[in-house]
Design a protein around this motif. Structure first.
Motif, PDB file in Angstrom:
ATOM      1  N   LEU A 125       0.834  -1.199   0.000  1.00  0.00           N
ATOM      2  CA  LEU A 125       0.000   0.000   0.000  1.00  0.00           C
ATOM      3  C   LEU A 125       0.867   1.248   0.000  1.00  0.00           C
ATOM      4  O   LEU A 125       1.945   1.269   0.589  1.00  0.00           O
ATOM      5  CB  LEU A 125      -0.908   0.000   1.229  1.00  0.00           C
ATOM      6  CG  LEU A 125      -1.877  -1.177   1.324  1.00  0.00           C
ATOM      7  CD1 LEU A 125      -2.606  -1.143   2.657  1.00  0.00           C
ATOM      8  CD2 LEU A 125      -2.852  -1.159   0.156  1.00  0.00           C
ATOM      9  N   GLU A 126       0.370   2.287  -0.640  1.00  0.00           N
ATOM     10  CA  GLU A 126       1.102   3.537  -0.679  1.00  0.00           C
ATOM     11  C   GLU A 126       1.125   4.218   0.689  1.00  0.00           C
ATOM     12  O   GLU A 126       0.255   3.984   1.523  1.00  0.00           O
ATOM     13  CB  GLU A 126       0.498   4.485  -1.711  1.00  0.00           C
ATOM     14  CG  GLU A 126      -0.833   5.052  -1.293  1.00  0.00           C
ATOM     15  CD  GLU A 126      -1.408   6.016  -2.302  1.00  0.00           C
ATOM     16  OE1 GLU A 126      -0.775   6.295  -3.317  1.00  0.00           O
ATOM     17  OE2 GLU A 126      -2.522   6.497  -2.071  1.00  0.00           O
ATOM     18  N   GLN A 127       2.127   5.047   0.859  1.00  0.00           N
ATOM     19  CA  GLN A 127       2.201   5.895   2.041  1.00  0.00           C
ATOM     20  C   GLN A 127       1.527   7.219   1.702  1.00  0.00           C
ATOM     21  O   GLN A 127       1.474   7.627   0.557  1.00  0.00           O
ATOM     22  CB  GLN A 127       3.661   6.160   2.429  1.00  0.00           C
ATOM     23  CG  GLN A 127       4.403   4.926   2.863  1.00  0.00           C
ATOM     24  CD  GLN A 127       3.868   4.372   4.161  1.00  0.00           C
ATOM     25  OE1 GLN A 127       3.628   5.115   5.100  1.00  0.00           O
ATOM     26  NE2 GLN A 127       3.656   3.069   4.203  1.00  0.00           N
ATOM     27  N   ALA A 128       1.036   7.858   2.712  1.00  0.00           N
ATOM     28  CA  ALA A 128       0.415   9.161   2.500  1.00  0.00           C
ATOM     29  C   ALA A 128       0.911  10.112   3.573  1.00  0.00           C
ATOM     30  O   ALA A 128       1.281   9.697   4.665  1.00  0.00           O
ATOM     31  CB  ALA A 128      -1.103   9.044   2.552  1.00  0.00           C
ATOM     32  N   ALA A 129       0.957  11.368   3.233  1.00  0.00           N
ATOM     33  CA  ALA A 129       1.408  12.383   4.173  1.00  0.00           C
ATOM     34  C   ALA A 129       0.312  13.429   4.338  1.00  0.00           C
ATOM     35  O   ALA A 129      -0.368  13.794   3.376  1.00  0.00           O
ATOM     36  CB  ALA A 129       2.678  13.043   3.652  1.00  0.00           C
ATOM     37  N   TYR A 130       0.158  13.887   5.553  1.00  0.00           N
ATOM     38  CA  TYR A 130      -0.829  14.939   5.812  1.00  0.00           C
ATOM     39  C   TYR A 130      -0.221  16.292   5.487  1.00  0.00           C
ATOM     40  O   TYR A 130       0.946  16.551   5.771  1.00  0.00           O
ATOM     41  CB  TYR A 130      -1.266  14.924   7.275  1.00  0.00           C
ATOM     42  CG  TYR A 130      -2.217  13.813   7.597  1.00  0.00           C
ATOM     43  CD1 TYR A 130      -3.562  13.921   7.262  1.00  0.00           C
ATOM     44  CD2 TYR A 130      -1.780  12.662   8.219  1.00  0.00           C
ATOM     45  CE1 TYR A 130      -4.454  12.901   7.546  1.00  0.00           C
ATOM     46  CE2 TYR A 130      -2.655  11.628   8.510  1.00  0.00           C
ATOM     47  CZ  TYR A 130      -3.993  11.746   8.171  1.00  0.00           C
ATOM     48  OH  TYR A 130      -4.866  10.742   8.447  1.00  0.00           O
ATOM     49  N   ILE A 131      -1.001  17.128   4.877  1.00  0.00           N
ATOM     50  CA  ILE A 131      -0.597  18.512   4.659  1.00  0.00           C
ATOM     51  C   ILE A 131      -1.661  19.401   5.284  1.00  0.00           C
ATOM     52  O   ILE A 131      -2.830  19.022   5.335  1.00  0.00           O
ATOM     53  CB  ILE A 131      -0.416  18.842   3.159  1.00  0.00           C
ATOM     54  CG1 ILE A 131      -1.712  18.601   2.398  1.00  0.00           C
ATOM     55  CG2 ILE A 131       0.705  18.029   2.568  1.00  0.00           C
ATOM     56  CD1 ILE A 131      -1.708  19.204   1.035  1.00  0.00           C
ATOM     57  N   ASN A 132      -1.288  20.516   5.773  1.00  0.00           N
ATOM     58  CA  ASN A 132      -2.208  21.458   6.411  1.00  0.00           C
ATOM     59  C   ASN A 132      -2.949  20.827   7.590  1.00  0.00           C
ATOM     60  O   ASN A 132      -3.995  21.313   7.990  1.00  0.00           O
ATOM     61  CB  ASN A 132      -3.241  21.998   5.419  1.00  0.00           C
ATOM     62  CG  ASN A 132      -2.611  22.644   4.216  1.00  0.00           C
ATOM     63  OD1 ASN A 132      -1.519  23.171   4.304  1.00  0.00           O
ATOM     64  ND2 ASN A 132      -3.283  22.583   3.092  1.00  0.00           N
ATOM     65  N   GLY A 133      -2.460  19.681   8.072  1.00  0.00           N
ATOM     66  CA  GLY A 133      -3.116  19.005   9.174  1.00  0.00           C
ATOM     67  C   GLY A 133      -4.478  18.433   8.820  1.00  0.00           C
ATOM     68  O   GLY A 133      -5.199  17.937   9.664  1.00  0.00           O
ATOM     69  N   PHE A 134      -4.848  18.460   7.554  1.00  0.00           N
ATOM     70  CA  PHE A 134      -6.185  18.024   7.164  1.00  0.00           C
ATOM     71  C   PHE A 134      -6.152  17.089   5.954  1.00  0.00           C
ATOM     72  O   PHE A 134      -6.613  15.964   6.018  1.00  0.00           O
ATOM     73  CB  PHE A 134      -7.057  19.242   6.872  1.00  0.00           C
ATOM     74  CG  PHE A 134      -8.448  18.889   6.420  1.00  0.00           C
ATOM     75  CD1 PHE A 134      -9.366  18.363   7.306  1.00  0.00           C
ATOM     76  CD2 PHE A 134      -8.828  19.094   5.102  1.00  0.00           C
ATOM     77  CE1 PHE A 134     -10.647  18.019   6.885  1.00  0.00           C
ATOM     78  CE2 PHE A 134     -10.105  18.751   4.672  1.00  0.00           C
ATOM     79  CZ  PHE A 134     -11.016  18.221   5.581  1.00  0.00           C
ATOM     80  N   ASP A 135      -5.610  17.561   4.836  1.00  0.00           N
ATOM     81  CA  ASP A 135      -5.592  16.774   3.604  1.00  0.00           C
ATOM     82  C   ASP A 135      -4.500  15.713   3.668  1.00  0.00           C
ATOM     83  O   ASP A 135      -3.381  15.981   4.092  1.00  0.00           O
ATOM     84  CB  ASP A 135      -5.334  17.677   2.391  1.00  0.00           C
ATOM     85  CG  ASP A 135      -6.486  18.612   2.127  1.00  0.00           C
ATOM     86  OD1 ASP A 135      -7.633  18.206   2.357  1.00  0.00           O
ATOM     87  OD2 ASP A 135      -6.233  19.752   1.698  1.00  0.00           O
TER      88      ASP A 135
END
Length: 169
Positions: A33-43
């Motif tokens: 599975l891909e990794q994901a990073a939060y931006i702006n604390g929301f998206d």
């Protein structure tokens, strides 16, 4: 996609031509599975697509082929599956922090990787095991010292000079 009671066959379609390239059984493949990073604390964005809606999953089939699945969160969108080469799979695994999978399938990871930001650029391939008699090597070293250059540069210059000279009969 074809489903039976125990397996799901995934067709792999060439994105350019739309032709069937092959297939694999989903349940027999290893899924990353891909990794994901939060931006702006929301998206939450995919590290692969840099999108909040478009995502990727990498599969290794039972027979060792790599398949990249691209999919979105959009309604009625159909995932695509594409065979990818080992370099693409390795880069994907590294980007997604799958170090154990990299080592399992490609061997130990280097401690560091990236562009060479210093040092001398490579001039050409090395010639391993190129024996040079000691007396000739001393003459090359004397020439290099007199010219203020390295032994390697001296050897390159002397070889060029030799190749530019007319052949001796």
């Amino acid at each position: 996609m074809s489903e039976t009671a125990e397996r799901t066959r995934i067709n792999v379609i060439d994105p350019g031509s739309g032709s069937l390239q092959g297939w694999f059984v989903l349940e027999a493949a290893t899924r990353y599975l891909e990794q994901a990073a939060y931006i702006n604390g929301f998206d939450k964005r995919s590290v692969n697509t840099l999108s909040t809606d478009a995502h990727q999953t990498l599969y290794r089939t039972k027979r060792g082929r790599w398949v990249l699945s691209c999919w979105t969160d959009w309604q009625n969108d159909i995932p695509t599956y594409e065979f990818v080469d080992e370099d693409t799979a390795k880069r994907w695994l590294i980007l997604n922090d799958e170090d154990a999978a990299v080592e399992e399938h490609f061997g130990p990871m280097d401690e560091e990787s990236g562009p060479n930001l210093g040092g001398r650029p490579a001039i050409g391939p090395k010639i391993p095991g190129f024996p040079v008699p000691q007396a000739l090597l001393e003459r090359v070293d004397d020439y290099a010292k007199g010219e203020g250059i390295s032994r390697n540069e001296a050897m390159r210059r002397l070889m060029e000079r030799g190749l530019e000279s007319p052949p001796v009969a």
